[in-house]
Design a protein around this motif. Sequence first.
Motif, PDB file in Angstrom:
ATOM      1  N   UNK A  58      -5.568  18.846   7.724  1.00  0.00           N
ATOM      2  CA  UNK A  58      -4.796  17.676   8.616  1.00  0.00           C
ATOM      3  C   UNK A  58      -3.268  17.679   8.388  1.00  0.00           C
ATOM      4  N   UNK A  59      -2.526  17.073   9.183  1.00  0.00           N
ATOM      5  CA  UNK A  59      -1.272  16.690   9.050  1.00  0.00           C
ATOM      6  C   UNK A  59      -0.838  15.727   7.786  1.00  0.00           C
ATOM      7  N   UNK A  60      -1.049  15.978   6.614  1.00  0.00           N
ATOM      8  CA  UNK A  60      -0.835  14.985   5.562  1.00  0.00           C
ATOM      9  C   UNK A  60       0.273  15.457   5.031  1.00  0.00           C
ATOM     10  N   UNK A  61       0.981  14.551   4.576  1.00  0.00           N
ATOM     11  CA  UNK A  61       2.398  14.880   3.990  1.00  0.00           C
ATOM     12  C   UNK A  61       2.954  13.788   3.001  1.00  0.00           C
ATOM     13  N   UNK A  62       3.570  14.171   2.159  1.00  0.00           N
ATOM     14  CA  UNK A  62       4.313  13.199   1.139  1.00  0.00           C
ATOM     15  C   UNK A  62       5.663  12.862   1.646  1.00  0.00           C
ATOM     16  N   UNK A  63       5.838  11.528   1.501  1.00  0.00           N
ATOM     17  CA  UNK A  63       7.153  10.672   2.107  1.00  0.00           C
ATOM     18  C   UNK A  63       7.733  10.225   0.911  1.00  0.00           C
ATOM     19  N   UNK A  64       8.995  10.257   0.672  1.00  0.00           N
ATOM     20  CA  UNK A  64       9.775   9.421  -0.114  1.00  0.00           C
ATOM     21  C   UNK A  64       9.643   7.998   0.270  1.00  0.00           C
ATOM     22  N   UNK A  65       9.249   6.918  -0.635  1.00  0.00           N
ATOM     23  CA  UNK A  65       9.031   5.743  -0.105  1.00  0.00           C
ATOM     24  C   UNK A  65      10.314   5.142   0.532  1.00  0.00           C
ATOM     25  N   UNK A  66      11.549   5.583   0.321  1.00  0.00           N
ATOM     26  CA  UNK A  66      12.804   5.119   0.649  1.00  0.00           C
ATOM     27  C   UNK A  66      13.189   5.875   1.879  1.00  0.00           C
ATOM     28  N   UNK A  67      12.589   6.388   2.296  1.00  0.00           N
ATOM     29  CA  UNK A  67      12.761   7.549   3.527  1.00  0.00           C
ATOM     30  C   UNK A  67      11.337   7.756   4.430  1.00  0.00           C
ATOM     31  N   UNK A  68      10.897   6.751   4.851  1.00  0.00           N
ATOM     32  CA  UNK A  68       9.685   6.668   5.735  1.00  0.00           C
ATOM     33  C   UNK A  68       9.876   7.049   7.304  1.00  0.00           C
ATOM     34  N   UNK A  69       9.128   7.881   7.960  1.00  0.00           N
ATOM     35  CA  UNK A  69       9.068   7.981   9.304  1.00  0.00           C
ATOM     36  C   UNK A  69       8.756   6.752   9.873  1.00  0.00           C
ATOM     37  N   UNK A  70       8.585   6.761  11.224  1.00  0.00           N
ATOM     38  CA  UNK A  70       8.276   5.862  12.137  1.00  0.00           C
ATOM     39  C   UNK A  70       6.701   5.755  11.956  1.00  0.00           C
ATOM     40  N   UNK A  71       6.152   4.415  11.914  1.00  0.00           N
ATOM     41  CA  UNK A  71       4.718   4.383  11.574  1.00  0.00           C
ATOM     42  C   UNK A  71       4.209   3.388  12.663  1.00  0.00           C
ATOM     43  N   UNK A  72       2.645   3.759  12.793  1.00  0.00           N
ATOM     44  CA  UNK A  72       1.882   2.934  13.976  1.00  0.00           C
ATOM     45  C   UNK A  72       1.582   1.769  13.334  1.00  0.00           C
ATOM     46  N   UNK A  73       1.189   0.687  14.414  1.00  0.00           N
ATOM     47  CA  UNK A  73       0.770  -0.543  14.024  1.00  0.00           C
ATOM     48  C   UNK A  73       1.537  -1.439  13.098  1.00  0.00           C
ATOM     49  N   UNK A  74       0.983  -1.895  12.111  1.00  0.00           N
ATOM     50  CA  UNK A  74       1.834  -2.707  10.954  1.00  0.00           C
ATOM     51  C   UNK A  74       1.855  -1.965   9.887  1.00  0.00           C
ATOM     52  N   UNK A  75       1.681  -0.560   9.802  1.00  0.00           N
ATOM     53  CA  UNK A  75       1.809   0.081   8.526  1.00  0.00           C
ATOM     54  C   UNK A  75       2.947   0.173   7.782  1.00  0.00           C
ATOM     55  N   UNK A  76       4.099  -0.135   8.169  1.00  0.00           N
ATOM     56  CA  UNK A  76       5.108  -0.106   7.932  1.00  0.00           C
ATOM     57  C   UNK A  76       5.277  -1.511   6.732  1.00  0.00           C
ATOM     58  N   UNK A  77       4.703  -2.620   7.393  1.00  0.00           N
ATOM     59  CA  UNK A  77       4.672  -3.876   6.643  1.00  0.00           C
ATOM     60  C   UNK A  77       3.774  -3.779   5.503  1.00  0.00           C
ATOM     61  N   UNK A  78       2.668  -2.928   5.779  1.00  0.00           N
ATOM     62  CA  UNK A  78       1.730  -2.810   4.777  1.00  0.00           C
ATOM     63  C   UNK A  78       2.347  -2.103   3.537  1.00  0.00           C
ATOM     64  N   UNK A  79       2.991  -1.153   3.870  1.00  0.00           N
ATOM     65  CA  UNK A  79       3.551  -0.253   2.676  1.00  0.00           C
ATOM     66  C   UNK A  79       4.655  -1.089   1.971  1.00  0.00           C
ATOM     67  N   UNK A  80       5.534  -1.738   2.743  1.00  0.00           N
ATOM     68  CA  UNK A  80       6.522  -2.736   2.067  1.00  0.00           C
ATOM     69  C   UNK A  80       6.030  -3.341   1.145  1.00  0.00           C
ATOM     70  N   UNK A  81       4.725  -4.198   1.470  1.00  0.00           N
ATOM     71  CA  UNK A  81       4.135  -5.051   0.691  1.00  0.00           C
ATOM     72  C   UNK A  81       3.385  -4.391  -0.403  1.00  0.00           C
ATOM     73  N   UNK A  82       2.973  -3.112  -0.320  1.00  0.00           N
ATOM     74  CA  UNK A  82       2.237  -2.492  -1.302  1.00  0.00           C
ATOM     75  C   UNK A  82       3.311  -1.894  -2.484  1.00  0.00           C
ATOM     76  N   UNK A  83       4.462  -1.670  -2.207  1.00  0.00           N
ATOM     77  CA  UNK A  83       5.621  -1.174  -3.038  1.00  0.00           C
ATOM     78  C   UNK A  83       5.952  -2.431  -3.766  1.00  0.00           C
ATOM     79  N   UNK A  84       6.124  -3.467  -3.150  1.00  0.00           N
ATOM     80  CA  UNK A  84       6.333  -4.626  -3.942  1.00  0.00           C
ATOM     81  C   UNK A  84       5.417  -5.124  -4.989  1.00  0.00           C
ATOM     82  N   UNK A  85       4.126  -4.943  -4.605  1.00  0.00           N
ATOM     83  CA  UNK A  85       3.109  -5.341  -5.423  1.00  0.00           C
ATOM     84  C   UNK A  85       2.977  -4.213  -6.509  1.00  0.00           C
ATOM     85  N   UNK A  86       3.173  -2.944  -6.296  1.00  0.00           N
ATOM     86  CA  UNK A  86       3.216  -1.982  -7.329  1.00  0.00           C
ATOM     87  C   UNK A  86       4.334  -2.133  -8.174  1.00  0.00           C
ATOM     88  N   UNK A  87       5.492  -2.708  -7.905  1.00  0.00           N
ATOM     89  CA  UNK A  87       6.580  -2.859  -8.690  1.00  0.00           C
ATOM     90  C   UNK A  87       6.216  -3.974  -9.752  1.00  0.00           C
TER      91      UNK A  87
END
Lengths: 243, 243
Positions: A128-157
Amino acid sequence: MSENSLSSFSSHVDPATTPDNVIKALSIDNLIFGLDHGQLDILLIKHREGISAGRWALPGGWIRYDENLRDAASRHLLELTGVSDLYLEQLKTFGRVDRFPNERVVTVSYYALVSAEDYDLAAGHNAADACWFNVRALPELIYDHAEIIQYGIEQLQQNVRRRPIGFNLLPEKFTLLQLQELYESILGTKLDKPNFRRKIMKMGLLASCDEKQTGVAHRAAKLYRFDEQAYNTLMEKGFSFEI
Amino acid sequence: MSENSLSSFSSHVDPATTPDNVIKALSIDNLIFGLDHGQLDILLIKHREGISAGRWALPGGWIRYDENLRDAASRHLLELTGVSDLYLEQLKTFGRVDRFPNERVVTVSYYALVSAEDYDLAAGHNAADACWFNVRALPELIYDHAEIIQYGIEQLQQNVRRRPIGFNLLPEKFTLLQLQELYESILGTKLDKPNFRRKIMKMGLLASCDEKQTGVAHRAAKLYRFDEQAYNTLMEKGFSFEI
DNA sequence: TACTCTTATTGTCCTTTTGACCACAAGACT
DNA sequence: AGTCTTGTGGTCAAAAGGACAATAAGAGTA
């Protein structure tokens, strides 16, 4: 396996094809973090069908009726990356009414940490088209996935500073500088090398491997590994990890 | 209102009567914390029907199709306690296969903090069997609610130290000793009074009310309130709350 | 071999924070 | 006036945190 993966990938695209043995209106989304050249990456997949074709998304899928939430997250993780036993923790549940087109779908998000050893495997295992992206250079994402990732990074920090989970992003054996650069990368800060070393060593969580780096063009650093047993002992005594 | 409350209470007991306009297999459970005489309490309701009659449970209910998760939690909270605008935060989603009898029901848990002013109202508003229990003396609970509460208390202990949310359990105006006893109670520790005072005051989060306690049989203490504006200003500068 | 370069590792010093504890102040009550 | 309880400020030593200098250890190169 391949069929499972496909169905889990397309599940987000076309909920009309939802299989029968899963919970309706509830999905899993996995935030898979990895560290590459000192940069925090996240693994995304490309949607191939439907209106969101060509855009990127968090990997995930449905939850079977006879499967615990965590097991579902773990299963999707294995199907995509081929790696099991990753560090996995529930992040948050996202359920905005309009987060998903046409249907009401609530998603339980998990985040996983992939070790340096498994980094290449994780993205390369499946066709499948699976690919790593630097969290500071994300592509356009579907649905609310950008929001989820943003929250996830904050929690990870936050979590990486309060619990010894960062080790899961490193190889089994690592140097103190690697560990320091991990924190610098995730937290976006600069740390003092001598002070960092003392702070970490003082905790007593690292066991020396009695080995040194090889193949480096300078003085080789000692290798350490995370001593889980020591950590458990300390925890019983009320120890609290903090960077 | 009363009908709504009833249906939300019985919902856990008999999922066969689930209304049509809600998401199947997904529920809300609220952990409602209050502080009484320096003790941390949680609000529980008594089930009246079905096999779990007579046992206690977390208040909760279903999620409507056209309602955000948080709004559902907030609605159930209002229906039960008559209080709105409580501090409310998502805790975790629990979805063990066998957590619910006969059906697969995943529940999203939230926790709320009730101020001292609203404490009596919260348990007395509705005619239902709602009652505060000291978190260290809980009754027998249905399903996995004991586990959820246990997790909730642990999270509250962590969060109350890292974010200024404890104020939500106190009256609008409070003394430093009240605040100190709040932390002692939630964390189960003993704190030094002068040191605690200094630590808190140094943060600059408290605004003096220019008032004093009344009706106490000893020297009256100054009253303070949480200065949210100051907190926001500090946060922008990278301040981090910590007790 | 001597020199250079890069990173590892140790040492030192000062500032800030934490924690324990003393002492006094201010009321309310008898 | 005396006593009791809690509020409030002070002190001091230990611990932690942070800045920065200095030395050690290899690997590579001339």
